[in-house]
Design a protein around this motif. Structure first.
Motif, mmCIF file in Angstrom:
data_model
loop_
_atom_site.group_PDB
_atom_site.id
_atom_site.type_symbol
_atom_site.label_atom_id
_atom_site.label_comp_id
_atom_site.label_asym_id
_atom_site.label_seq_id
_atom_site.Cartn_x
_atom_site.Cartn_y
_atom_site.Cartn_z
ATOM 1 N N THR A 335 0.889 -1.086 0.042
ATOM 2 C CA THR A 335 0.050 -0.052 0.126
ATOM 3 C C THR A 335 1.048 1.288 0.091
ATOM 4 O O THR A 335 1.698 1.446 0.876
ATOM 5 C CB THR A 335 -0.905 0.093 1.243
ATOM 6 N N VAL A 336 0.724 1.953 -0.822
ATOM 7 C CA VAL A 336 1.396 3.474 -0.910
ATOM 8 C C VAL A 336 0.659 4.381 -0.215
ATOM 9 O O VAL A 336 -0.691 4.892 -0.420
ATOM 10 C CB VAL A 336 1.649 4.019 -2.333
ATOM 11 N N GLY A 337 1.287 5.121 0.706
ATOM 12 C CA GLY A 337 0.703 6.041 1.608
ATOM 13 C C GLY A 337 1.300 7.526 1.145
ATOM 14 O O GLY A 337 2.432 7.674 1.057
ATOM 15 N N VAL A 338 0.608 8.506 0.977
ATOM 16 C CA VAL A 338 1.094 9.737 0.440
ATOM 17 C C VAL A 338 0.435 11.174 1.484
ATOM 18 O O VAL A 338 -0.964 10.858 1.619
ATOM 19 C CB VAL A 338 0.504 10.426 -0.880
ATOM 20 N N ILE A 339 1.288 11.796 1.817
ATOM 21 C CA ILE A 339 0.855 13.043 2.701
ATOM 22 C C ILE A 339 0.923 14.310 1.973
ATOM 23 O O ILE A 339 2.160 14.890 1.708
ATOM 24 C CB ILE A 339 1.704 13.061 4.123
ATOM 25 N N PRO A 340 -0.182 14.535 1.106
ATOM 26 C CA PRO A 340 0.245 15.838 -0.004
ATOM 27 C C PRO A 340 0.769 17.277 0.717
ATOM 28 O O PRO A 340 1.575 17.836 0.150
ATOM 29 C CB PRO A 340 -1.283 15.979 -0.376
ATOM 30 N N ALA A 341 0.379 17.362 2.077
ATOM 31 C CA ALA A 341 0.681 18.681 2.768
ATOM 32 C C ALA A 341 2.099 18.682 2.852
ATOM 33 O O ALA A 341 2.815 19.628 3.114
ATOM 34 C CB ALA A 341 -0.067 18.930 3.820
ATOM 35 N N ALA A 342 2.605 17.375 3.475
ATOM 36 C CA ALA A 342 4.057 17.382 3.520
ATOM 37 C C ALA A 342 4.888 17.047 2.456
ATOM 38 O O ALA A 342 6.158 16.972 2.445
ATOM 39 C CB ALA A 342 4.235 16.331 4.679
ATOM 40 N N GLY A 343 4.362 16.553 1.395
ATOM 41 C CA GLY A 343 5.019 16.063 0.170
ATOM 42 C C GLY A 343 5.929 15.046 0.401
ATOM 43 O O GLY A 343 7.122 15.058 -0.167
ATOM 44 N N ILE A 344 5.459 13.915 1.105
ATOM 45 C CA ILE A 344 6.223 12.747 1.205
ATOM 46 C C ILE A 344 5.329 11.502 0.909
ATOM 47 O O ILE A 344 4.110 11.653 1.093
ATOM 48 C CB ILE A 344 6.583 12.440 2.721
ATOM 49 N N TRP A 345 5.741 10.365 0.726
ATOM 50 C CA TRP A 345 5.233 9.148 0.183
ATOM 51 C C TRP A 345 5.964 8.117 1.074
ATOM 52 O O TRP A 345 7.085 8.049 1.255
ATOM 53 C CB TRP A 345 4.864 8.754 -0.814
ATOM 54 N N ALA A 346 5.341 6.767 1.168
ATOM 55 C CA ALA A 346 6.012 5.712 1.954
ATOM 56 C C ALA A 346 5.062 4.635 1.453
ATOM 57 O O ALA A 346 3.984 4.611 0.947
ATOM 58 C CB ALA A 346 6.084 5.877 3.307
ATOM 59 N N VAL A 347 5.725 3.340 1.829
ATOM 60 C CA VAL A 347 5.007 2.143 1.331
ATOM 61 C C VAL A 347 4.747 1.233 2.934
ATOM 62 O O VAL A 347 5.939 1.105 3.377
ATOM 63 C CB VAL A 347 5.697 1.501 0.269
ATOM 64 N N GLY A 348 3.820 0.457 2.918
ATOM 65 C CA GLY A 348 3.579 -0.508 3.810
ATOM 66 C C GLY A 348 3.445 -2.108 3.134
ATOM 67 O O GLY A 348 2.695 -1.953 2.130
ATOM 68 N N MET A 349 4.150 -3.018 3.490
ATOM 69 C CA MET A 349 4.169 -4.201 2.718
ATOM 70 C C MET A 349 3.559 -5.281 3.614
ATOM 71 O O MET A 349 3.935 -5.458 4.923
ATOM 72 C CB MET A 349 5.394 -4.707 2.120
#
Length: 384
Positions: A335-349
């Motif tokens: 699953t890809v998670g994005v926090i638009p206001a912070a401009g970052i993304w990460a992934v949970g597997m």
């Protein structure tokens, strides 16, 4: 699901779990043509004798014995509570023969076999639990059934093709285990790579043993259900000088830093090309729980400030799947998670959607701290 036909159709005997026992567990030493005493009425356990596996075919898949202990639509339809499961590994050539093996056994797969994909553990939650109890990989799975012969099996993999391939091979295994040794040997002449699976399962003796010769029972037998050990808390990818998250009490879950190409959608949207990818580990549930609480404190309303995209079959963001693989990450659902206001993304597997979300929230929490987010910096002191 095909139902109402029972599980002893077409002249087949009803399933018996001792069919999957090594010879020594059934009172017949491996390699002996005649039977012996033993066995009794005790519930049998599958065991894997410590015979060396052939390295020419990429290795031999581990066969997990699944036992349904909860109410199930499978047992309600007359299927037995026990079945084999295999995790797909593209390096193992035996999987490429899985379709042909099953086709030869049932003649017409489209008419005799039904395969149901359960990427989110929602259709067969009891099978997901059985996989976990057997020590199998917590990943997406498919259930393959053959109603006319009363057998079912499970294939485990993140992608649907891998799941289906593994399910076919596992079902072929389930349909052959109660055959006489001579029939197995004859069948395996066409599929020598399959013979290694039966050898590893203790159903056939290794090559080089004469008929009637006893095979020494290993001093330490390994239960089929035992899951392989995994390294913890180390980055496998090591990209662009990113540092590993600080160690915490009890360890840290597996992770990699994935690097996307310039054409990736996230990069095109103005997000960075590097993101943290964390694999869920139920042994570290407290760490993941803290990640959720931390993230909620830092960004507030998760529903409105966090965008999560589940991609169990690697179809929504295939470039992410490639980036994870290139970094040495586990080939599983993500699953890809994005926090638009912070401009970052990460992934949970993880295999299920709930652990994936827990993993991505932890990964995003770490990414916020690493990015120097002021709110994260003040909150992190409360989460040692």
């Amino acid at each position: 699901m095909g139902g109402g036909k029972g599980f002893a159709g077409k002249g087949q005997s009803a399933f018996h779990p001792t069919a999957w026992q090594p010879y020594a567990q059934k009172g017949q030493p491996a390699g002996d043509g005649a039977g012996g005493g033993g066995g009794g009425g005790a519930k049998a356990k599958w065991k894997q004798e410590s015979w060396p596996a052939s390295q020419d075919d990429g290795g031999v898949p581990q066969v997990f014995n699944l036992v349904l202990t909860q109410e199930s639509q499978l047992t309600a339809q007359g299927f037995p509570p026990e079945a084999p499961a295999m995790s797909y590994d593209k390096a193992m050539t035996v999987f490429s023969s899985g379709h042909h093996i099953l086709q030869e056994i049932v003649q017409d797969i489209s008419a005799e076999v039904e395969i149901v994909h359960d990427a989110e553990w929602e259709i067969f939650p009891e099978v997901a639990e059985a996989i976990k109890q057997a020590g199998g990989e917590e990943n997406c799975f498919s259930v393959a059934t053959c109603p006319n012969q009363g057998r079912w099996a499970v294939g485990i993999a993140s992608g649907w093709k891998g799941r289906e391939t593994a399910a076919k091979l596992a079902l072929g295994f389930a349909l052959l285990v109660d055959k006489p040794r001579e029939e197995l040997e004859t069948f395996c002449k066409t599929y020598p790579e399959l013979r290694n699976v039966f050898v590893d399962a203790g159903l056939l003796p290794p090559r080089g043993n004469k008929r009637g010769a006893r095979v020494a029972v290993p001093t330490q037998a390994q239960e089929w259900q035992a899951a392989p050990s995994k390294g913890k808390g180390g980055s496998k990818g090591g990209s662009k000088g990113y540092q590993a998250p600080a160690p915490v009490a009890g360890g840290f879950p597996d992770f990699v830093w994935a690097t996307l190409g310039p054409q990736a959608q996230l990069v095109q949207d103005g997000l960075p090309d590097v993101g943290l990818c964390v694999t869920y580990d139920k042994q570290l549930s407290d760490v993941f729980r803290s990640g959720t609480f931390f993230l909620q404190e830092v960004i507030g309303d998760l529903e409105n400030n966090l965008v999560m995209t589940h991609d169990p079959d690697w179809e929504v963001m295939p470039e992410m799947a490639e980036a994870i693989k290139a970094a040495g990450g586990e080939e599983t659902c993500y699953t890809v998670g994005v926090i638009p206001a912070a401009g970052i993304w990460a992934v949970g597997m993880a295999g299920g959607w709930k652990p994936r979300e827990s993993a991505v929230k932890l990964a995003l929490s770490i990414a916020l701290v690493a990015a120097g987010d002021p709110n994260a910096g003040s909150v992190v002191q409360r989460y040692p």
